[in-house]
Design an enzyme around this catalytic site. Structure first.
Site, PDB file in Angstrom:
ATOM      1  N   GLU A 226      16.086 -80.728 -59.036  1.00 12.38           N
ATOM      2  CA  GLU A 226      16.999 -81.824 -58.939  1.00 12.38           C
ATOM      3  C   GLU A 226      16.975 -83.165 -59.528  1.00 12.38           C
ATOM      4  O   GLU A 226      17.281 -83.371 -60.032  1.00 12.38           O
ATOM      5  CB  GLU A 226      17.576 -82.022 -57.534  1.00 12.38           C
ATOM      6  CG  GLU A 226      18.489 -80.681 -57.382  1.00 12.38           C
ATOM      7  CD  GLU A 226      17.279 -79.654 -56.148  1.00 12.38           C
ATOM      8  OE1 GLU A 226      16.433 -79.996 -55.945  1.00 12.38           O
ATOM      9  OE2 GLU A 226      17.743 -78.262 -56.114  1.00 12.38           O
TER      10      GLU A 226
ATOM     11  N   HIS B  77      23.842 -76.665 -46.134  1.00 13.16           N
ATOM     12  CA  HIS B  77      24.409 -75.525 -47.321  1.00 13.16           C
ATOM     13  C   HIS B  77      25.899 -76.427 -46.600  1.00 13.16           C
ATOM     14  O   HIS B  77      26.936 -75.559 -47.096  1.00 13.16           O
ATOM     15  CB  HIS B  77      24.836 -74.443 -46.559  1.00 13.16           C
ATOM     16  CG  HIS B  77      23.480 -73.911 -47.099  1.00 13.16           C
ATOM     17  ND1 HIS B  77      22.266 -73.934 -46.537  1.00 13.16           N
ATOM     18  CD2 HIS B  77      22.798 -73.238 -48.950  1.00 13.16           C
ATOM     19  CE1 HIS B  77      20.520 -73.314 -47.219  1.00 13.16           C
ATOM     20  NE2 HIS B  77      21.364 -73.360 -48.593  1.00 13.16           N
TER      21      HIS B  77
HETATM   22  C1  LIG Z   1      16.088 -78.502 -53.226  1.00 13.58           C
HETATM   23  C2  LIG Z   1      16.558 -77.454 -53.241  1.00 13.58           C
HETATM   24  N1  LIG Z   1      17.207 -77.199 -54.494  1.00 13.58           N
HETATM   25  C3  LIG Z   1      17.782 -75.196 -54.296  1.00 13.58           C
HETATM   26  C4  LIG Z   1      18.023 -74.809 -53.356  1.00 13.58           C
HETATM   27  C5  LIG Z   1      18.362 -73.480 -53.358  1.00 13.58           C
HETATM   28  N2  LIG Z   1      17.631 -72.155 -53.670  1.00 13.58           N
HETATM   29  C6  LIG Z   1      17.913 -71.878 -52.472  1.00 13.58           C
HETATM   30  S1  LIG Z   1      15.965 -71.213 -52.473  1.00 13.58           S
HETATM   31  C7  LIG Z   1      15.997 -71.096 -54.316  1.00 13.58           C
HETATM   32  C8  LIG Z   1      15.240 -70.318 -54.535  1.00 13.58           C
HETATM   33  C9  LIG Z   1      13.607 -70.403 -54.285  1.00 13.58           C
HETATM   34  O1  LIG Z   1      12.326 -69.813 -54.709  1.00 13.58           O
HETATM   35  P1  LIG Z   1      10.815 -69.219 -54.777  1.00 13.58           P
HETATM   36  O2  LIG Z   1      10.243 -70.809 -54.661  1.00 13.58           O
HETATM   37  O3  LIG Z   1      10.905 -69.020 -55.480  1.00 13.58           O
HETATM   38  O4  LIG Z   1      11.361 -69.367 -52.871  1.00 13.58           O
HETATM   39  P2  LIG Z   1      11.550 -67.252 -53.009  1.00 13.58           P
HETATM   40  O5  LIG Z   1      13.198 -67.512 -52.439  1.00 13.58           O
HETATM   41  O6  LIG Z   1      10.978 -66.974 -54.125  1.00 13.58           O
HETATM   42  O7  LIG Z   1      10.627 -66.803 -51.983  1.00 13.58           O
HETATM   43  C10 LIG Z   1      17.402 -72.334 -54.615  1.00 13.58           C
HETATM   44  C11 LIG Z   1      17.092 -72.364 -55.934  1.00 13.58           C
HETATM   45  C12 LIG Z   1      17.033 -75.390 -52.077  1.00 13.58           C
HETATM   46  N3  LIG Z   1      16.829 -74.708 -50.931  1.00 13.58           N
HETATM   47  N4  LIG Z   1      16.273 -76.842 -51.792  1.00 13.58           N
END
Ligand SMILES: Cc1ncc(C[n+]2csc(CCOP(=O)(O)OP(=O)(O)O)c2C)c(N)n1
Ligand SMILES: [Mg+2]
Lengths: 324, 372
Positions: A60, A129
């Protein structure tokens, strides 16, 4: 006119702005192929290419920081933060940079950008959320803070925000994304950024609210009417800069005021409304100003329906100020 | 920095045949690993079923990540900490998080140790050093580093395994955490679970470089391992964890695997990825692979997997039924734990709320007002 949900009106607003102005770019996490986790940017990448609607890495801070630079160099970025709860990694860029650039450069540099982000509870999303963080940003001179509650306003305010010369935080009531529908002009139009909207008139009590609280307050107002309390409902729409004249006018009309928001009470936006009225119209007041808000706690999960103001709690406050 | 430990990417090939050096683990341990992996799959299946039935709100699936989380976390000792990124609930179960607490959290009921405050899947367990984690991606990474540094100062001999996804490598927390760990020589192992996706963003789009090269950038040893190969993952994690323990050297382990399900129960992955890719990874299923190996080594009888799996399912269903009937959180939990004591303004706020709630018929016995 077409009938759209609030979410569709936002999509339409972005498309309209992008068609009109090539420099408008939309980016953020998952906004491209997926069309956003709520599907607000659905179809944008198809229509405008990956150059103008694209996914970013998961940062972000990077999203907003880069948006500032783009805006400083001729673009009109519309950056999406997936949930308002995740905006805080970008807090520094918003508060220290975007909000202060014009001021610190004596007006030589500006960053006309929009940060769109869904806020608010009611989706069982727990404390990360569901938050309503508007007060943090309303305490930041240099920002504008906008929250629509109808499809018509969503499109008109979003286009106005994109065309505005200053950075705008555009908070979208996610609880209303699909639950409200309304008539929306198909063409380009704007809704003025600093004017409130009278949702319904009434001469006994005035309730100020915004975003996802508007339908809840309206429901409470209708129930109050059944009990003979004529209740005026005012949707603030833009919190910063606030339509102060409008607030005072509607407060004076009834002399009985309730302010409703789902964010915590302490230093919440309701405090600003109360202070404004106390400073400028106290002689018109027939009852103490009442606030119906979230608790001064983090946002809960399983008990969220108790945390969030509902029509019954709002009605209770309306009756309280009416009977005072 | 050049890698000094000899770590192999793969020990079991996708068909489940030994292709690297046999780590010569005891049959009991191998069988346990298999049960832990199967439990992850069973929990996943049952939680998704409860979610579809509307009994619980949300599930972040662990499907496909069984070897990645079990193999890596099996390398930890009881005094070690596991900092969750978001999908390590199965590893926490292996390390001692009771199934009852896991499921109570999914219901957010009165037995949930976090009092129903977090959305589903955000479990915690103090006893096995599995701290409460936030949904905000990447924030746990510097926490793990700080705690690791504290472990070093306190001579705890504890290693901190810090989990995060490919997406999280773009977060501020990742970079500051890696940097601090390198500078401080903190006993931390960074477990980067590269499961191919961050919601709809492919892992190749998070960086123009490679994940494993980040180790070099922050002055620590880094390796990549086949995360669908439980033996290779275990061996790699074991070497890095032991090195962190004995020499206070942080390390990065990139665990290459695949998120087989959608990002969560609210996601529809067909919007953004090809079924062919999913099928390719399905052919490398970590459980199938390990099952083949165990069978060929004579450690798993015919039908053994099915038998264990149905036992696990029965246990989970039993527990779910119990948690379904558990009492709800009392209203008063709305205002505790904000501070050590409930301050006066919150007591007042709650009491006023209670007055209205009583009038509206929401309040239950036990929701009593605070003395002011
Ligand atoms: C700071 C933040 N930005 C956005 C999100 C929304 N979000 C939740 S999980 C995710 C993707 C995470 O991807 P990754 O780190 O590869 O973990 P995975 O879900 O693949 O286990 C996002 C964008 C969040 N939870 N926190
Ligand atoms: Mg991932």
């Amino acid at each position: 006119m077409v009938t759209l949900t609030l979410l569709q009106a936002l999509t339409d607003g972005m498309k309209t702005a992008m068609r009109k102005d090539e420099s408008v770019l939309v980016f953020g996490e998952d906004v491209g192929k997926r069309g956003g986790v709520f599907l607000t940017t659905e179809g944008l990448q198809e229509e405008f290419s990956k150059q103008r609607c694209f996914d970013t890495p998961l940062s972000e801070d990077g999203i907003v920081g880069a948006a500032i630079g783009m805006a400083m160099n001729g673009m009109r970025p519309v950056a999406e933060i997936q949930f308002q709860d995740f905006i805080f990694p970008a807090f520094d860029q918003i508060v220290s940079e975007a909000a202060k650039l014009r001021y610190r450069s004596g007006g030589q540099y500006t960053c006309p950008l929009v940060i769109r982000t869904p806020y608010g509870g009611g989706i069982r999303g727990g404390l990360y959320h569901s938050q309503s963080g508007e007060a943090y940003f309303c305490h930041t001179p240099g920002l504008k803070v906008v929250i629509p509650s109808t499809p018509h306003d969503a499109k008109g305010l979003l286009i106005a925000a994109i065309e505005d010369p200053d950075p705008v935080l555009f908070l979208e009531p996610k609880a209303l994304y699909r639950s409200v529908k309304g008539e929306v002009p198909e063409e380009h139009y704007t809704v003025d950024l600093s004017t409130l909207r009278e949702v319904q008139s009434g001469s006994d009590v005035t309730v100020f609210c915004y975003g996802a609280m508007v339908p809840i307050v309206t429901k409470a107002a209708n129930r109050a009417e059944e009990n003979g309390i004529k209740t005026c409902v005012v949707d603030l729409r833009t919190l910063l800069p606030l339509d102060e004249e409008g607030v005072l006018e509607f407060a004076k009309k009834t002399g009985r005021v309730v302010v409703v928001h789902e964010a915590p009470r302490f230093c919440g936006f309701g405090a600003e409304i109360s202070a404004l009225i106390a400073e400028n119209a106290i002689e018109y007041m027939e009852a103490p100003i009442a606030r119906v808000t979230g608790f001064d706690t983090p946002f809960p999960n399983t008990l969220e329906h108790h945390y969030m103001p509902d029509d019954r709690r709002v009605l209770d406050a309306i009756e309280h100020v009416f009977n005072y | 920095m050049t890698a000094t430990l000899s770590i192999t990417r793969q020990i079991l090939d996708p068909a489940g045949k030994l292709c690297g050096t046999d780590p010569e683990l005891s049959p009991e341990f191998l069988k346990e690993l298999f049960v832990h992996m199967l439990r992850v799959r069973a929990v996943d299946e049952r939680m998704l079923k409860l979610q579809r039935a509307g009994r619980i709100g949300f599930v972040g699936s662990m499907f496909g990540l069984e070897a990645a989380m079990i193999g890596s976390a099996a390398a930890l000792e009881p005094q070690d900490w596991l900092w969750s990124g978001l999908r390590e609930g199965g590893a926490a179960l292996m390390r001692g998080l009771p199934l009852s607490e896991y499921i109570a959290q999914m219901y957010g009921n009165g037995s949930d140790t976090a009092k129903g405050r977090q959305m589903c899947n955000h479990q915690q367990h103090v006893g096995t050093h599995y701290p409460s984690w936030s949904s905000v991606i990447g924030t746990q990474i510097p926490h793990g580093v700080g705690a690791a540094y504290a472990s070093k100062l306190r001579n705890e001999n504890a290693v901190h395994a810090i989990y995060f996804g490919d997406g999280a490598t773009s977060s501020n927390g990742f970079h500051s955490g890696m940097n601090f760990a390198g500078v401080w020589n903190a006993p931390a192992v960074f477990m980067c679970v590269d499961n191919g996706w961050a919601i709809s963003v492919p892992s190749g789009h998070q960086t123009a470089g490679t994940y494993v090269s980040r180790g070099d950038a922050y002055g620590m040893e880094a390796h990549e391992v086949d995360g669908n190969d439980v033996l290779a993952t275990f061996e790699a994690a074991r070497l890095l964890v032991e090195r962190a323990r004995t020499e206070n050297k942080p390390a990065l382990l990139v665990i290459k695997t695949y998120r087989m399900a959608g990002h969560s129960s609210s996601d529809d992955p067909t919007r953004y990825r090809d079924q062919a890719e999913v099928d390719r990874w399905a052919a490398q299923d970590p459980l199938d692979r390990f099952e083949t190996y165990l069978s060929s080594a004579g450690l798993l009888e015919q039908g053994g997997r099915e038998r264990i799996y149905s036992e696990l399912i029965a246990e989970i269903d039993d527990e779910s039924n119990r948690q379904e009937r558990a009492p709800k959180m009392p209203l008063r939990s709305l205002v505790d734990d904000v501070y050590a004591d409930v301050p006066l303004h919150l007591r007042r706020q709650y009491n006023r709320f209670l007055e209205v709630s009583k009038r509206l018929g929401d309040a239950q016995p036990g929701d009593g007002a605070f003395p002011l």
